[in-house]
Scaffold this motif. Structure first.
Motif, PDB file in Angstrom:
ATOM      1  N   ASN A  55      -3.585  -2.501  -1.201  1.00  0.00           N
ATOM      2  CA  ASN A  55      -2.923  -3.396  -0.266  1.00  0.00           C
ATOM      3  C   ASN A  55      -2.468  -2.549   0.919  1.00  0.00           C
ATOM      4  O   ASN A  55      -1.660  -1.637   0.751  1.00  0.00           O
ATOM      5  CB  ASN A  55      -1.695  -4.052  -0.902  1.00  0.00           C
ATOM      6  CG  ASN A  55      -2.061  -5.076  -1.933  1.00  0.00           C
ATOM      7  OD1 ASN A  55      -2.946  -5.884  -1.709  1.00  0.00           O
ATOM      8  ND2 ASN A  55      -1.368  -5.047  -3.064  1.00  0.00           N
ATOM      9  N   PRO A  56      -2.972  -2.835   2.107  1.00  0.00           N
ATOM     10  CA  PRO A  56      -2.603  -1.996   3.246  1.00  0.00           C
ATOM     11  C   PRO A  56      -1.191  -2.297   3.727  1.00  0.00           C
ATOM     12  O   PRO A  56      -0.729  -3.438   3.675  1.00  0.00           O
ATOM     13  CB  PRO A  56      -3.625  -2.395   4.314  1.00  0.00           C
ATOM     14  CG  PRO A  56      -3.968  -3.800   3.984  1.00  0.00           C
ATOM     15  CD  PRO A  56      -3.917  -3.878   2.481  1.00  0.00           C
ATOM     16  N   CYS A  57      -0.510  -1.269   4.186  1.00  0.00           N
ATOM     17  CA  CYS A  57       0.788  -1.484   4.813  1.00  0.00           C
ATOM     18  C   CYS A  57       0.549  -1.941   6.257  1.00  0.00           C
ATOM     19  O   CYS A  57      -0.548  -1.785   6.806  1.00  0.00           O
ATOM     20  CB  CYS A  57       1.640  -0.228   4.760  1.00  0.00           C
ATOM     21  SG  CYS A  57       1.086   1.108   5.831  1.00  0.00           S
ATOM     22  N   LEU A  58       1.561  -2.484   6.866  1.00  0.00           N
ATOM     23  CA  LEU A  58       1.442  -3.013   8.219  1.00  0.00           C
ATOM     24  C   LEU A  58       1.035  -1.929   9.217  1.00  0.00           C
ATOM     25  O   LEU A  58       0.223  -2.178  10.118  1.00  0.00           O
ATOM     26  CB  LEU A  58       2.764  -3.657   8.639  1.00  0.00           C
ATOM     27  CG  LEU A  58       2.760  -4.440   9.934  1.00  0.00           C
ATOM     28  CD1 LEU A  58       1.702  -5.533   9.899  1.00  0.00           C
ATOM     29  CD2 LEU A  58       4.128  -5.041  10.169  1.00  0.00           C
ATOM     30  N   ASP A  59       1.539  -0.724   9.060  1.00  0.00           N
ATOM     31  CA  ASP A  59       1.181   0.373   9.970  1.00  0.00           C
ATOM     32  C   ASP A  59      -0.312   0.673   9.916  1.00  0.00           C
ATOM     33  O   ASP A  59      -0.944   0.894  10.950  1.00  0.00           O
ATOM     34  CB  ASP A  59       1.977   1.640   9.636  1.00  0.00           C
ATOM     35  CG  ASP A  59       3.451   1.503   9.948  1.00  0.00           C
ATOM     36  OD1 ASP A  59       3.812   0.637  10.778  1.00  0.00           O
ATOM     37  OD2 ASP A  59       4.252   2.263   9.363  1.00  0.00           O
TER      38      ASP A  59
END
Length: 70
Positions: A55-59
């Motif tokens: 799951n990618p972080c927003l950054d």
């Protein structure tokens, strides 16, 4: 009828994101390594995103979006 399972919605969002990243990358004839280098991320991370394993972080989403100019 039961309410939708939030886990299904999360999976759907992750699935859509993974396919979109791959589609945009392939449409530019970029390898995962090229995308990773342009986004200042690791190649294995890009692969894991495309396989829906991370799951990618927003950054990191922002880094990828900037590379694709979206």
């Amino acid at each position: 009828m039961n309410a939708p399972d939030p886990k299904d919605q999360e999976y759907n969002a992750r699935h859509i994101l993974a396919r979109r990243i791959r589609l945009m990358r392939v449409s530019r004839s970029w390898s995962q390594e090229v995308l990773a280098e342009l986004a200042d991320l690791h190649r294995t991370y890009i692969g894991a995103l495309e396989r829906e394993e991370r799951n990618p972080c927003l950054d990191n989403l922002e880094k990828i979006a900037k590379v694709f100019d979206v």
